[in-house]
Motif scaffolding. Structure first.
Motif, short mmCIF file in Angstrom:
data_model
loop_
_atom_site.label_atom_id
_atom_site.label_comp_id
_atom_site.label_asym_id
_atom_site.label_seq_id
_atom_site.Cartn_x
_atom_site.Cartn_y
_atom_site.Cartn_z
N ARG A 58 0.81 -1.21 0.00
CA ARG A 58 0.00 0.00 0.00
C ARG A 58 0.85 1.26 0.00
N SER A 59 1.89 1.30 0.87
CA SER A 59 2.70 2.52 0.96
C SER A 59 3.43 2.80 -0.34
N GLU A 60 3.98 1.76 -0.98
CA GLU A 60 4.68 1.95 -2.25
C GLU A 60 3.70 2.35 -3.35
N PHE A 61 2.49 1.75 -3.29
CA PHE A 61 1.47 2.11 -4.28
C PHE A 61 1.11 3.59 -4.16
N GLU A 62 0.93 4.05 -2.93
CA GLU A 62 0.62 5.47 -2.74
C GLU A 62 1.76 6.35 -3.26
N ALA A 82 -1.98 -16.33 -7.85
CA ALA A 82 -2.47 -16.41 -9.23
C ALA A 82 -3.20 -15.13 -9.62
N MET A 83 -4.00 -14.60 -8.70
CA MET A 83 -4.71 -13.35 -8.96
C MET A 83 -3.73 -12.21 -9.23
N ALA A 84 -2.65 -12.15 -8.44
CA ALA A 84 -1.65 -11.11 -8.65
C ALA A 84 -1.00 -11.25 -10.02
N GLY A 85 -0.72 -12.49 -10.43
CA GLY A 85 -0.13 -12.69 -11.75
C GLY A 85 -1.07 -12.29 -12.86
N MET A 86 -2.36 -12.63 -12.70
CA MET A 86 -3.33 -12.26 -13.72
C MET A 86 -3.45 -10.74 -13.85
N LEU A 87 -3.51 -10.04 -12.71
CA LEU A 87 -3.61 -8.58 -12.75
C LEU A 87 -2.38 -7.96 -13.38
N SER A 88 -1.21 -8.49 -13.05
CA SER A 88 0.03 -7.94 -13.61
C SER A 88 0.09 -8.12 -15.11
N ARG A 89 -0.42 -9.24 -15.60
CA ARG A 89 -0.41 -9.48 -17.05
C ARG A 89 -1.45 -8.64 -17.78
N SER A 90 -2.46 -8.14 -17.05
CA SER A 90 -3.58 -7.44 -17.68
C SER A 90 -3.34 -5.95 -17.83
N ILE A 91 -2.24 -5.43 -17.31
CA ILE A 91 -2.01 -3.98 -17.35
C ILE A 91 -0.79 -3.69 -18.20
N HIS A 92 -0.62 -2.41 -18.55
CA HIS A 92 0.53 -1.99 -19.33
C HIS A 92 1.76 -1.90 -18.42
N SER A 93 2.92 -1.87 -19.05
CA SER A 93 4.17 -1.80 -18.29
C SER A 93 4.30 -0.51 -17.50
N SER A 94 3.60 0.55 -17.95
CA SER A 94 3.66 1.82 -17.24
C SER A 94 2.68 1.89 -16.08
N ASP A 95 1.77 0.89 -15.99
CA ASP A 95 0.79 0.86 -14.90
C ASP A 95 1.38 0.14 -13.70
N ALA A 96 0.61 0.08 -12.63
CA ALA A 96 1.08 -0.58 -11.41
C ALA A 96 -0.08 -1.30 -10.75
N VAL A 97 0.24 -2.44 -10.11
CA VAL A 97 -0.75 -3.19 -9.36
C VAL A 97 -0.17 -3.50 -7.99
N ALA A 98 -1.02 -3.44 -6.95
CA ALA A 98 -0.55 -3.64 -5.58
C ALA A 98 -1.54 -4.49 -4.81
N ARG A 99 -1.03 -5.17 -3.80
CA ARG A 99 -1.90 -5.85 -2.83
C ARG A 99 -1.94 -4.96 -1.60
N ILE A 100 -3.15 -4.47 -1.26
CA ILE A 100 -3.27 -3.52 -0.15
C ILE A 100 -4.01 -4.10 1.04
N GLY A 101 -4.44 -5.36 0.94
CA GLY A 101 -5.13 -6.01 2.05
C GLY A 101 -5.13 -7.50 1.84
N GLY A 102 -5.89 -8.22 2.68
CA GLY A 102 -5.91 -9.67 2.56
C GLY A 102 -6.30 -10.15 1.18
N GLU A 149 -7.56 -7.80 -1.15
CA GLU A 149 -7.84 -6.52 -1.77
C GLU A 149 -6.63 -6.06 -2.57
N PHE A 150 -6.87 -5.62 -3.82
CA PHE A 150 -5.80 -5.19 -4.71
C PHE A 150 -6.11 -3.78 -5.19
N ALA A 151 -5.08 -3.08 -5.63
CA ALA A 151 -5.23 -1.76 -6.20
C ALA A 151 -4.46 -1.69 -7.51
N VAL A 152 -5.02 -0.94 -8.47
CA VAL A 152 -4.40 -0.81 -9.79
C VAL A 152 -4.32 0.67 -10.14
#
Length: 870
Positions: free
Chosen positions: A455-459, A504-524, A526-529
């Motif tokens: 979460r902190s790095e995502f912010e 697996a969910m994290a991998g799927m989200l990472s593959r679904s976004i552009h290289s300039s985007d970012a994805v994070a796990r911010i809770g149990g 819960e993810f943020a993009v």
């Protein structure tokens, strides 16, 4: 008594006045004897001179002798010393006047002239010549008197001859006498110098405690023995004896060849055990020429202590060399040009090379980064006048190997005059340390399970994007994704299966976004993009795609479709850079996500700029009312999760976790409503409810488990609240429970408003017996600050390090360090997230005191762990 060097020579060069008087008195003795004989001859022989006539010249002669003997001539001017001798001419005049044959006394003029020639100065000699002329010639020139009347040619010839003799012979005698006296003085000086030198040499030898000197002749006989000191005193009796008489056969076999070598003109040095002292003795034999017979000068010196010092120095040197060689720090010695002359094993290991490859190489080439602007930093360091330099260095990679890092320190070594002689280089391998710091930095910014940023790095990434938008225009969106029905996955597949699903969910989200985007796990679950490009339409399309991927993309590990599909609720907000922070964007997206859940789940809600404010107000109001209603209607429950004491292998404590009962009877986890409660000022009310119920449960538990403890979590707003402290005191008194059974947990990230107030609050309750626990120990540096200033008795190690210790050795190292710190401070340590037997075994090996996690027990109603309470 010591004598200043050269003092004897100076004293001998010019005799003292007393010695001069004695010398002249002794030299005058023959002259006095001759005069006495003349007077005796005149008195006794039948001359025509009456005795009474001799009284006057005899009286004058006596006066002369008394003056010469009694007057202190040494304190009188030098020229006055000639007066007695010159007065002798008066005696001659008186004697010449006694008879007509005055010429018979003419030879007497030789006496004063000879005296001055032998012992006087040139001036005195001239005066004596003048006096002779006056005595002999002047009377011949007088117009009256017997001498003048009767002067003849022979008288003139005789007088002139005597004067000529005095004038010619006197200077010759004077010159010869001066040369003789000069030679005599020089010989005396040299003799004094030799004697003084001999005395000094003998004294020096006698004062040397470990040296003796011999002179040995062709028969190997000791002619001279000198020195001896305190060690060789027994050898003083060897003078006049041969080496065969005084030495044992072993020493004779060694000394005889050395002595004969010196007698033959060759220098020899041997070592023996002295016959006198039995100590190790070094014997030096050198040729010593004296006359026609060859001699040998032998110097024997006790070297036992010197050899001992040399041996000790060699041992110390060997130990130092071993220390350098075995040192774990790389060490090298370079000359003033930078050429390496010496390396140890650690230095070779650092460069994966042998000594042969490193010696003679350039230090500037091996360590180029220590002074990147200088082709030879060694020469630059020396010319700068500094004594040392240090820098972090990236070593050149060899082959495909990873580049190593080192901390290099270079110290200039100087001689006793301050001139640089070499440079000592210490290179400490910091590769693993650098990896560790990188790993710690990675852990601080990434989720340990999925590898996504936290979460902190995502912010931070969102804040950087906002700054870019302020310069280039708004673009992109922030998404929050929460999995629906994730509990079913955990229930069916277990916690490990749930972890695999999240990965697996994290991998799927990472593959679904552009290289300039970012994805994070911010809770149990819960993810943020962060979408950095596109407008709202493009963002909505991306959100719809993600909803579909979650709904249709996951199956169980055995290939069967899950009993109920796993779906996702996604909230999204467009990026608006003006007057907005990263935390606000993430919070707004979270609000949108809850609206999507309330709308039926498996969908999304996109809030535009105009929708955000209304959502914030609505969410705050709704949750505030919901929390207040739950407190008033007792719609909160406590679930217990056990803590295992690893020393007794028994449940020692229960952590009581608050849940909110939703309208449909489901339980809302604290992560959903606690943050709202804190922002709405309701956190202290929830803490009062939790502590009140916890003390009631503790009262029931202590009836059949007196040593049991209950843990409750406090908000940072409650810590330091004295009214809340008074509330706890009252409830303890009302329930009558042992205060030692109440453990109050404070997280490292809790927003404690005042350390001073927190100290007062905690000290007040610990005085009653309550215990405080520091939760999430190791997450940040605040843990150590809290431990230093607040009275915690328990530290709970952050679960991410526990769960990651099996996969990553660095996590294990961090875990071991945290345990060591906690134990070193005398704290009871508890590890969270213990999920299997292997983790429990690892914690036992590390010395952890307690364990908590799904393997020990999941959160559940108290009656599941203590049926007596049902």
């Amino acid at each position: 008594m010591s004598t200043p060097q050269g003092s004897t020579a100076k004293a001998s060069a010019s005799l003292p006045p007393a010695a001069t008087v004695q010398l002249r008195s002794a030299a005058a003795l023959p002259f006095l004897v001759f005069i006495v004989l003349v007077f005796l001859a005149l008195a006794l022989m039948p001359f025509e001179i009456a005795l009474v006539d001799l009284i006057a010249p005899a009286a004058v002669m006596l006066v002369i002798v008394l003056l010469a003997l009694l007057l202190p001539w040494q304190r009188m001017p030098r020229f006055t010393q000639a007066l007695p001798v010159l007065l002798f001419f008066v005696v001659i005049v008186l004697l010449r006047g006694l008879s007509d044959g005055a010429a018979g006394f003419d030879p007497l003029v030789l006496l004063p002239v000879l005296w001055f020639a032998l012992y006087g100065t040139a001036i005195e000699l001239v005066l004596s010549g003048l006096a002779t002329a006056i005595v002999l010639i002047v009377p011949l020139l007088l117009p009256s008197g017997a001498a003048s009347v009767h002067a003849s040619t022979s008288d003139w010839v005789r007088a002139t001859s005597w004067v000529a003799c005095v004038v010619l012979i006197g200077p010759i005698i004077h010159s010869v006498a001066r040369q003789w006296r000069a030679q005599e003085r020089e010989s005396a000086i040299r003799l004094a110098e030799v004697r003084e030198s001999e005395l000094r040499t003998r004294l020096l030898l006698e004062q040397m405690p470990d040296t003796i000197l011999f002179i040995v002749d062709e028969d190997l006989r000791y002619q001279t023995v000198a020195g001896a000191g305190r060690v060789f005193q027994g050898a003083l009796a060897w003078q006049g004896k041969t080496v065969y008489q005084v030495s044992n056969p072993t020493n004779v076999a060694i000394l005889e060849p050395a002595f004969r070598s010196a007698l033959a003109g060759e220098r020899a040095v041997v070592t023996i055990n002295s016959t006198v002292t039995q100590l190790e003795t070094e014997v030096t034999c050198v040729p010593f020429v004296q006359g026609d017979h060859p001699l040998a000068l032998v110097v024997a010196r006790d070297v036992t202590e010197a050899r001992g010092r040399e041996l000790a120095l060699r041992e110390v040197t060997a130990q130092f060399e071993q220390l350098v060689r075995e040192s774990p720090t790389g060490m090298a010695l370079a000359d003033v040009t930078g050429r390496i002359a010496l390396v140890n094993d650690a230095f070779c290991t650092l460069f994966d090379s042998g000594p042969d490859a490193l010696i003679e190489s350039s230090a500037a080439t091996l360590l180029p980064m220590i002074a990147p602007h200088s082709p030879n930093w060694v020469a630059e360091l020396i010319s700068s006048g500094r004594s040392r330099t240090a820098a972090a260095v990236v070593l050149p990679a060899t082959g495909e190997a990873e580049s190593k890092r080192a901390m290099v320190t270079a110290v200039v070594l100087r001689d006793s005059h301050g001139e640089p002689t070499s440079v000592l280089i210490n290179a400490h391998d910091t590769t693993e340390q650098h990896r560790y710091h990188e790993h710690v930095a990675y852990l601080a910014s990434h989720d340990s399970l999925t590898g996504l940023v936290n979460r902190s790095e995502f912010e931070r990434l969102v804040a950087a994007h906002l700054e870019a938008c302020r310069w280039g225009g708004d673009a992109g969106a922030v998404l929050v994704l929460d999995l629906d029905n994730f509990r079913e996955i955990n229930d069916r597949l277990g916690h490990s299966g749930g972890d695999e699903f999240l990965v697996a969910m994290a991998g799927m989200l990472s593959r679904s976004i552009h290289s300039s985007d970012a994805v994070a796990r911010i809770g149990g679950d819960e993810f943020a993009v962060l979408l950095t490009e596109g407008d709202r339409d493009e963002a909505e399309a991306a959100v719809q795609t993600l909803v579909s991927l979650v709904r249709d993309g996951f199956r169980a590990s055995d290939g069967e479709v899950l009993g109920r599909r796993v779906t996702a609720s996604i909230g999204a907000v467009a990026v608006v850079s003006e007057a907005t922070t990263a935390a606000e964007l993430l919070s707004d997206a979270d609000l949108a996500m809850y609206q999507a859940k309330n709308a039926g789940r498996n969908g999304y809600r996109f809030l535009g700029p105009s929708d955000v404010l209304a959502a914030r107000v609505s969410n705050q109001i709704n949750w505030t009312e919901k929390i207040l209603a739950a407190i008033e209607n007792d719609a909160l429950v406590l679930h217990a999760q056990p803590i295992l004491d690893l020393a007794t292998n028994a449940i020692s404590s229960l952590e009581l976790l608050v849940r909110m009962v939703d309208d449909d009877g489901s339980l809302i986890p604290p992560a959903v409503f606690i943050a709202v409660a804190e922002s709405a000022g309701l956190a202290v009310m929830i803490d009062q409810w939790v502590v009140g119920r916890a003390l009631e449960h503790l009262s029931d538990l202590q009836r059949f488990a007196p040593d049991i403890k209950v843990h409750v979590n406090l908000s940072g707003r409650s810590v330091g609240n004295l009214e809340f402290a008074e509330f706890i005191e009252r409830r303890l008194a009302e329930t009558g429970v042992d205060a030692g059974g109440l453990v109050l947990e404070v997280t490292e990230t809790a927003a404690v408003s005042s350390i001073d107030a927190a100290q007062l609050f905690m000290n007040r309750l610990t005085a009653l017996g309550c215990v405080f626990a520091l939760d999430d120990f190791g997450v940040g540096y605040g843990s150590f600050y809290y431990l230093k200033h607040l009275p915690f008795g328990i530290v709970k190690l952050d679960g991410e390090f526990v769960s990651g210790s099996e996969r990553d050795p660095l996590d294990l190292l961090v875990m071991a360090s945290l345990v060591s710190i906690g134990k070193g401070l005398g704290k009871f340590t508890v590890a969270e997230f213990v999920e299997d037997e292997a983790s429990l075994t690892m914690l036992r090996e590390l010395g952890v005191d307690g364990a908590q996690g799904y393997y020990i027990g999941r959160p559940a109603p108290l009656s599941e762990y203590f049926p007596q309470l049902a």
